[in-house]
Design an enzyme around this catalytic site. Structure first.
Site, PDB file in Angstrom:
ATOM      1  N   ASP A 252     -21.178  -0.066  53.105  1.00 16.52           N
ATOM      2  CA  ASP A 252     -21.338  -0.494  54.498  1.00 16.52           C
ATOM      3  C   ASP A 252     -21.083  -1.998  54.599  1.00 16.52           C
ATOM      4  OD1 ASP A 252     -22.028  -0.660  57.129  1.00 16.52           O
ATOM      5  OD2 ASP A 252     -24.157  -0.191  56.862  1.00 16.52           O
ATOM      6  N   ASP A 256     -17.277  -4.041  55.760  1.00 20.02           N
ATOM      7  CA  ASP A 256     -17.229  -4.982  56.894  1.00 20.02           C
ATOM      8  C   ASP A 256     -16.691  -6.324  56.437  1.00 20.02           C
ATOM      9  OD1 ASP A 256     -18.199  -3.232  58.747  1.00 20.02           O
ATOM     10  OD2 ASP A 256     -19.777  -4.576  59.478  1.00 20.02           O
TER      11      ASP A 256
END
Ligand code: NAD
Length: 374
Positions: A252, A256
């Site tokens: 995650d 990003d």
């Protein structure tokens, strides 16, 4: 494509700019059905706020069943201020989570690709990100976001304590490795597995299982890296990576970070997939950005992230790599030809609408296919 049977594509436009960028992407889908011999049967459904307004839930049983019966889902984006006050469990974003969890889509793929025409948009120096092409494969149905027990308890003295559980079964690690290795085979055959094997039990298991898997698949060069080092290497020398495979939490964060290297939210696609029976890969394909309520309805959203999500769908769910490469090349050519939606324009640069960007991509697709035929 592997076979001639029609591919069933469920389209869930969602909210905000979702319907706008999906409409533009469907023009591209139509180009492929009209010009590249693909047979794609399209069905539609509501998701997110649009579904809440219609039937009170962010994804109805009927739409879930349609997704289950399809070969792939093209998802726009969901959410917006109208639904912000709803409790977390009934918010628009739960629609996509229901799809992922309910269909056991355990591998989230996030490419971070830099476009040479837009190198100035990155916060890093152009030579660090020029020709960047990384694929992050994140385990997406297990780990600390799903582990039990979890919760916040208040003790007799009124102090609160919170617990999350990071848990992995070796099969969950192995199956995401399979996806990463298979995708690496179509790229540069290198996989870097990222964990915290030095301080976490799940990290130690992650490393053991990936090492065993690597030994069984010696055609792929497997390396290992601690997650904190990987975060540093991504900004120091991101081009050292080909495919990164990692758990839900690290994936995650690192995906990003990798996406930010390219400086372009409106350009980056994603896929969340699972291997089906007989080797088919079902996937949900969607841009990494949200529903952008601030520009919804203006016709200026950048459709490229969604169009490139369809390119991922071509490659992964339709086994149409040649067509995917054609589409990616058409996007590259439109950008190098100076076509810009407002989000990627430099100050004073001329801009086009969402439809104008799609027109430019379709025109490059026509040119490229004529060249191929010549
Ligand atoms: P966002 O990604 O929607 O927007 C952030 C900024 O980027 C905005 O200024 C927006 O105008 C711009 N932007 C995003 N996509 C663009 C595009 N294609 N073209 C041009 N500009 C673009 O993030 P946010 O503002 O934090 O969230 C808005 C809503 O989207 C919230 O309700 C959030 O929960 C939801 N959301 C949904 C998803 C999803 O559907 N998967 C993902 C993230 C956020």
């Amino acid at each position: 494509m592997k076979n001639d049977s029609a591919m069933k594509l469920l389209v869930l436009p969602g909210d905000g700019i979702g319907p706008e960028i999906v409409d533009q992407t469907l023009r591209v889908v139509n180009w492929f059905t009209e010009n590249a011999g693909l047979t794609i049967e399209i069905d539609y459904g509501l998701a997110g706020g649009a579904s809440i307004d219609d039937c009170g839930v962010p994804l109805s049983d009927e739409v879930f069943a349609k997704a289950k019966a399809s070969d792939a889902v093209l998802f726009g984006a969901v959410g917006g201020p109208k639904w912000d006050a709803l409790p977390r469990a009934s918010r628009p974003e739960m629609g996509i989570l229901r799809l992922r969890k309910g269909l056991d889509l355990y591998a989230n793929l996030r490419p971070a690709i830099s476009f040479s025409a837009l190198l100035g948009a990155s916060a890093l120096r152009p030579e660090i990100v020029r020709d960047l092409d990384i694929l992050i494969v994140r385990e997406s149905t297990a780990g600390v976001y799903f582990g039990e027990p979890r919760g916040i308890v208040t003790s007799a003295d009124g102090a609160r304590a919170a617990t999350d559980t990071q848990a992995y079964h070796e099969n969950e690690i192995k199956r995401v490795c399979e996806v990463a290795f298979e995708l690496a085979r179509a790229r540069n055959s290198r996989v870097c597995s990222v964990d915290k094997a030095n301080v976490m039990e799940t990290g130690a298991l992650w490393r053991a299982v990936t090492t065993e898997f690597g030994n069984q698949n010696p055609d792929i060069e497997l390396s290992h890296m601690y997650a904190d080092n990987c975060a540093m290497q991504l900004v120091r020398a991101p081009k050292q990576f080909d495919v990164i495979v990692t758990d839900n939490l690290f994936g995650d964060i690192l995906s990003d970070q990798a996406a930010a290297l390219t400086g372009s939210l409106g350009l980056l696609p994603s896929a969340t997939i699972a291997h089906g029976a007989a080797g088919q890969k079902f996937g949900v394909y969607e841009p990494i950005h949200g529903s952008a309520p601030d520009i919804a309805g203006k016709g200026i959203a950048n459709p490229i992230a969604t169009i490139l999500s369809f390119a991922m769908c071509l490659r992964i769910s339709l086994d149409a790599s040649r067509e995917a490469a054609l589409l990616e090349e058409a996007v590259r050519l439109a950008l190098s030809g100076g076509i810009r939606t407002p989000d990627i324009a430099a100050p004073g640069e001329k801009t086009v609408s969402s439809a104008g960007m799609t027109d430019a991509i379709l025109s490059r697709l026509n040119d490229l296919s004529l060249k191929r035929e010549a």
